[in-house]
Scaffold this motif. Structure first.
Motif, PDB file in Angstrom:
ATOM      1  N   THR A   1       0.833  -1.211   0.000  1.00 43.88           N
ATOM      2  CA  THR A   1       0.000   0.000   0.000  1.00 43.88           C
ATOM      3  C   THR A   1       0.871   1.266   0.000  1.00 43.88           C
ATOM      4  N   CYS A   2       0.216   2.387  -0.247  1.00 41.57           N
ATOM      5  CA  CYS A   2       0.928   3.662  -0.314  1.00 41.57           C
ATOM      6  C   CYS A   2       0.019   4.744   0.248  1.00 41.57           C
ATOM      7  N   SER A   3       0.486   5.418   1.274  1.00 37.85           N
ATOM      8  CA  SER A   3      -0.328   6.474   1.857  1.00 37.85           C
ATOM      9  C   SER A   3      -0.110   7.761   1.070  1.00 37.85           C
TER      10      SER A   3
ATOM     11  N   LEU B   1      -4.647   4.119  -8.266  1.00 35.93           N
ATOM     12  CA  LEU B   1      -5.701   4.607  -7.370  1.00 35.93           C
ATOM     13  C   LEU B   1      -5.823   6.127  -7.456  1.00 35.93           C
ATOM     14  N   ARG B   2      -7.024   6.606  -7.166  1.00 40.76           N
ATOM     15  CA  ARG B   2      -7.136   8.044  -6.953  1.00 40.76           C
ATOM     16  C   ARG B   2      -6.632   8.366  -5.556  1.00 40.76           C
ATOM     17  N   GLY B   3      -7.034   7.529  -4.584  1.00 41.00           N
ATOM     18  CA  GLY B   3      -6.705   7.792  -3.180  1.00 41.00           C
ATOM     19  C   GLY B   3      -7.800   8.635  -2.549  1.00 41.00           C
ATOM     20  N   ASP B   4      -7.809   8.637  -1.229  1.00 43.56           N
ATOM     21  CA  ASP B   4      -8.814   9.440  -0.513  1.00 43.56           C
ATOM     22  C   ASP B   4      -8.437  10.913  -0.574  1.00 43.56           C
ATOM     23  N   ILE B   5      -9.449  11.748  -0.630  1.00 42.84           N
ATOM     24  CA  ILE B   5      -9.214  13.188  -0.619  1.00 42.84           C
ATOM     25  C   ILE B   5      -9.134  13.641   0.841  1.00 42.84           C
TER      26      ILE B   5
ATOM     27  N   CYS C   1     -12.006  -1.798  -6.684  1.00 48.56           N
ATOM     28  CA  CYS C   1     -13.459  -1.776  -6.909  1.00 48.56           C
ATOM     29  C   CYS C   1     -14.185  -2.054  -5.594  1.00 48.56           C
ATOM     30  N   TYR C   2     -15.483  -1.782  -5.604  1.00 49.83           N
ATOM     31  CA  TYR C   2     -16.233  -1.697  -4.347  1.00 49.83           C
ATOM     32  C   TYR C   2     -17.559  -2.462  -4.439  1.00 49.83           C
ATOM     33  N   PRO C   3     -17.581  -3.721  -3.980  1.00 47.13           N
ATOM     34  CA  PRO C   3     -18.827  -4.501  -4.063  1.00 47.13           C
ATOM     35  C   PRO C   3     -19.995  -3.806  -3.360  1.00 47.13           C
TER      36      PRO C   3
ATOM     37  N   THR D   1     -24.223   4.171 -11.293  1.00 43.71           N
ATOM     38  CA  THR D   1     -23.207   5.168 -11.653  1.00 43.71           C
ATOM     39  C   THR D   1     -21.812   4.648 -11.302  1.00 43.71           C
ATOM     40  N   ASP D   2     -21.693   4.023 -10.130  1.00 47.06           N
ATOM     41  CA  ASP D   2     -20.399   3.496  -9.689  1.00 47.06           C
ATOM     42  C   ASP D   2     -19.893   2.436 -10.668  1.00 47.06           C
ATOM     43  N   ILE D   3     -20.794   1.561 -11.111  1.00 50.56           N
ATOM     44  CA  ILE D   3     -20.393   0.497 -12.055  1.00 50.56           C
ATOM     45  C   ILE D   3     -20.013   1.119 -13.401  1.00 50.56           C
TER      46      ILE D   3
ATOM     47  N   HIS E   1     -15.573   2.341 -17.130  1.00 51.76           N
ATOM     48  CA  HIS E   1     -14.685   3.283 -17.819  1.00 51.76           C
ATOM     49  C   HIS E   1     -13.228   3.042 -17.392  1.00 51.76           C
ATOM     50  N   LYS E   2     -13.037   2.864 -16.061  1.00 50.87           N
ATOM     51  CA  LYS E   2     -11.672   2.637 -15.549  1.00 50.87           C
ATOM     52  C   LYS E   2     -11.100   1.336 -16.127  1.00 50.87           C
ATOM     53  N   ALA E   3     -11.890   0.268 -16.080  1.00 52.60           N
ATOM     54  CA  ALA E   3     -11.395  -1.034 -16.578  1.00 52.60           C
ATOM     55  C   ALA E   3     -11.033  -0.927 -18.059  1.00 52.60           C
TER      56      ALA E   3
HETATM   57  P1  FAD Z   1     -11.778   6.080  -8.384  1.00 49.28           P
HETATM   58  O1  FAD Z   1     -11.839   4.828  -9.187  1.00 49.28           O
HETATM   59  O2  FAD Z   1     -11.279   7.305  -9.070  1.00 49.28           O
HETATM   60  O3  FAD Z   1     -13.241   6.352  -7.800  1.00 49.28           O
HETATM   61  C1  FAD Z   1     -13.451   7.331  -6.782  1.00 49.28           C
HETATM   62  C2  FAD Z   1     -14.882   7.836  -6.862  1.00 49.28           C
HETATM   63  O4  FAD Z   1     -15.024   8.639  -8.033  1.00 49.28           O
HETATM   64  C3  FAD Z   1     -15.936   6.738  -6.975  1.00 49.28           C
HETATM   65  O5  FAD Z   1     -17.065   7.147  -6.247  1.00 49.28           O
HETATM   66  C4  FAD Z   1     -16.241   6.681  -8.458  1.00 49.28           C
HETATM   67  O6  FAD Z   1     -17.557   6.188  -8.738  1.00 49.28           O
HETATM   68  C5  FAD Z   1     -16.085   8.151  -8.840  1.00 49.28           C
HETATM   69  N1  FAD Z   1     -15.691   8.337 -10.243  1.00 49.28           N
HETATM   70  C6  FAD Z   1     -14.789   7.617 -10.935  1.00 49.28           C
HETATM   71  N2  FAD Z   1     -14.683   8.105 -12.198  1.00 49.28           N
HETATM   72  C7  FAD Z   1     -15.526   9.165 -12.283  1.00 49.28           C
HETATM   73  C8  FAD Z   1     -15.862  10.075 -13.314  1.00 49.28           C
HETATM   74  N3  FAD Z   1     -15.304   9.999 -14.535  1.00 49.28           N
HETATM   75  N4  FAD Z   1     -16.767  11.079 -13.051  1.00 49.28           N
HETATM   76  C9  FAD Z   1     -17.344  11.176 -11.818  1.00 49.28           C
HETATM   77  N5  FAD Z   1     -17.064  10.328 -10.789  1.00 49.28           N
HETATM   78  C10 FAD Z   1     -16.166   9.337 -11.028  1.00 49.28           C
HETATM   79  N6  FAD Z   1      -5.874   4.257  -0.657  1.00 49.28           N
HETATM   80  C11 FAD Z   1      -4.632   4.732  -0.460  1.00 49.28           C
HETATM   81  O7  FAD Z   1      -4.461   5.927  -0.166  1.00 49.28           O
HETATM   82  N7  FAD Z   1      -3.533   3.931  -0.536  1.00 49.28           N
HETATM   83  C12 FAD Z   1      -3.641   2.619  -0.889  1.00 49.28           C
HETATM   84  O8  FAD Z   1      -2.626   1.923  -0.952  1.00 49.28           O
HETATM   85  C13 FAD Z   1      -4.939   2.076  -1.131  1.00 49.28           C
HETATM   86  N8  FAD Z   1      -5.106   0.796  -1.503  1.00 49.28           N
HETATM   87  C14 FAD Z   1      -6.355   0.330  -1.820  1.00 49.28           C
HETATM   88  C15 FAD Z   1      -6.502  -0.990  -2.264  1.00 49.28           C
HETATM   89  C16 FAD Z   1      -7.759  -1.493  -2.589  1.00 49.28           C
HETATM   90  C17 FAD Z   1      -7.892  -2.914  -3.101  1.00 49.28           C
HETATM   91  C18 FAD Z   1      -8.907  -0.671  -2.442  1.00 49.28           C
HETATM   92  C19 FAD Z   1     -10.276  -1.226  -2.768  1.00 49.28           C
HETATM   93  C20 FAD Z   1      -8.779   0.629  -1.990  1.00 49.28           C
HETATM   94  C21 FAD Z   1      -7.507   1.156  -1.690  1.00 49.28           C
HETATM   95  N9  FAD Z   1      -7.331   2.457  -1.250  1.00 49.28           N
HETATM   96  C22 FAD Z   1      -6.066   2.953  -1.007  1.00 49.28           C
HETATM   97  C23 FAD Z   1      -8.483   3.327  -0.991  1.00 49.28           C
HETATM   98  C24 FAD Z   1      -8.862   4.209  -2.193  1.00 49.28           C
HETATM   99  O9  FAD Z   1      -7.786   5.080  -2.470  1.00 49.28           O
HETATM  100  C25 FAD Z   1     -10.113   4.999  -1.840  1.00 49.28           C
HETATM  101  O10 FAD Z   1     -11.221   4.138  -1.749  1.00 49.28           O
HETATM  102  C26 FAD Z   1     -10.416   6.203  -2.723  1.00 49.28           C
HETATM  103  O11 FAD Z   1     -11.481   6.940  -2.124  1.00 49.28           O
HETATM  104  C27 FAD Z   1     -10.875   5.842  -4.131  1.00 49.28           C
HETATM  105  O12 FAD Z   1      -9.842   5.436  -4.915  1.00 49.28           O
HETATM  106  P2  FAD Z   1     -10.137   4.710  -6.320  1.00 49.28           P
HETATM  107  O13 FAD Z   1      -8.864   4.502  -6.981  1.00 49.28           O
HETATM  108  O14 FAD Z   1     -11.053   3.567  -6.139  1.00 49.28           O
HETATM  109  O15 FAD Z   1     -10.946   5.931  -7.050  1.00 49.28           O
END
Ligand code: FAD
Length: 298
Positions: free
Chosen positions: A45-47, A104-108, A141-143, A154-156, A161-163
């Motif tokens: 993982t990466c913070s 990943l996008r990561g948490d904001i 991904c998020y079941p 919308t999430d799917i 798009h990501k896949a």
């Molecule tokens: P995204 O895929 O970008 O999705 C984020 C949100 O944006 C979703 O609600 C999605 O529906 C929405 N979205 C996507 N595309 C669009 C678009 N085009 N327009 C509008 N909305 C859109 N976090 C860390 O900081 N470090 C880690 O190492 C880490 N490891 C993880 C490993 C796994 C297996 C998982 C499931 C999560 C991990 N996370 C980690 C947490 C993750 O960073 C957070 O859940 C974060 O909030 C979302 O990242 P994401 O890459 O899923 O985002």
């Protein structure tokens, strides 16, 4: 024998880089044990709000790849990175011989505005595929639906798009109810998401971990799971045993239903991973450990 029966599910582990020097030394022992379980890969993982990625994720991933000889996936949350920073990180990964990334996008972080180069993980996936196509990229991904999403459909659509940007496979957020995973998998099939989905399983083995989960997790906690936490609240050994049995039960069910892979959230605990490995290795087509006692058949 059908093709599904012949192909084994993958078994992989997630670990996190520790915060301290002592933690780092302890992690090396943990990694040696995890490496000995012949996982298909170990993800690191990466913070996005801690130390420099070179000192944390890259250092640990490099150790896994080059010292243990185990395939590794480096997590890369990009909301607070620029394109140039990502390019530099890819170069550093190249030098380490690591070519697998969980994009990943990561948490904001509240009150800390993100950079503008990567709004979503899909932007990072397409950037890596375009600028460094020799990297294999996975996505999260998020079941139970990403918490920021307004609804499941919308999430799917966003996941599709990501896949489509080029994810080799997807790894799920932890879940405790397999039925939710199966419904999600079916929705992905309906949306024509073809990347294999690895199921993220977290064994709950102590009260502190359970309480944190109840407070922070978006995951639905099934009645059977809550009953374990309730009954063994004051019995740490029984709670650990029941928590491990619960995770093993989930894994057996998922593998029997032909899940593509199990990604174990190890919490850097090799004992837990080894226990689960010993109970399930044959399901993954993996060898028994040397010191593992095998029940005689028949
Ligand atoms: P995204 O895929 O970008 O999705 C984020 C949100 O944006 C979703 O609600 C999605 O529906 C929405 N979205 C996507 N595309 C669009 C678009 N085009 N327009 C509008 N909305 C859109 N976090 C860390 O900081 N470090 C880690 O190492 C880490 N490891 C993880 C490993 C796994 C297996 C998982 C499931 C999560 C991990 N996370 C980690 C947490 C993750 O960073 C957070 O859940 C974060 O909030 C979302 O990242 P994401 O890459 O899923 O985002």
């Amino acid at each position: 024998m059908s093709a599904a029966q012949q192909k084994h599910a993958t078994l992989s582990f997630e670990i996190f880089p520790p915060n301290t020097q002592v933690g780092e030394e302890k992690l090396m022992g943990t990694l040696a044990e995890l490496g000995g379980l012949a996982p298909d890969f170990i993800s690191v993982t990466c913070s996005n709000n801690k130390r420099n990625i070179e000192e944390t994720t890259l250092k640990v991933a490099g150790y896994v790849k080059n010292r243990l000889g185990v395939a590794t996936i480096a997590h890369l949350p990009a909301a607070y990175l620029t394109r140039q920073q990502v390019t530099d990180i890819l170069k550093a990964l190249d030098q380490l011989g690591i070519h697998q990334i969980l994009a990943l996008r990561g948490d904001i972080i509240p009150d800390v505005p993100p950079k503008t180069d990567f709004h979503y993980a899909s932007d990072l996936v397409s950037f890596i595929r375009e600028t460094a196509p020799h990297f294999k990229v996975s996505g999260a991904c998020y079941p139970e639906v990403h918490p920021e999403s307004c609804d499941r459909v919308t999430d799917i659509k966003h996941l599709k798009h990501k896949a489509d940007q080029g994810c080799e496979h997807l790894i799920t957020q932890l879940f405790f109810d397999n039925e939710i995973f199966y419904r999600f998998q079916e929705n992905c099939q309906l949306a024509d998401i073809q990347a294999p989905i690895l199921a993220g399983i977290m064994p709950i083995i102590n009260r502190k971990q359970a309480l944190r989960l109840i407070k922070t997790s978006e995951a639905k906690l099934p009645r059977k799971f809550l009953a374990i936490l309730d009954k063994y609240e004051h019995d740490p050994v029984a709670l650990r045993d029941a928590g491990l049995a619960y995770a093993i039960d989930q894994i057996v069910d998922l593998v029997t239903q032909d899940v593509a892979g199990i990604h174990l959230y190890t919490m850097n605990n090799a004992t837990t991973a080894r226990h689960i490995y010993n109970a399930t290795s044959s399901l993954f087509g993996k060898p028994a450990q040397e010191n593992q006692q095998i029940l005689q058949l028949g």
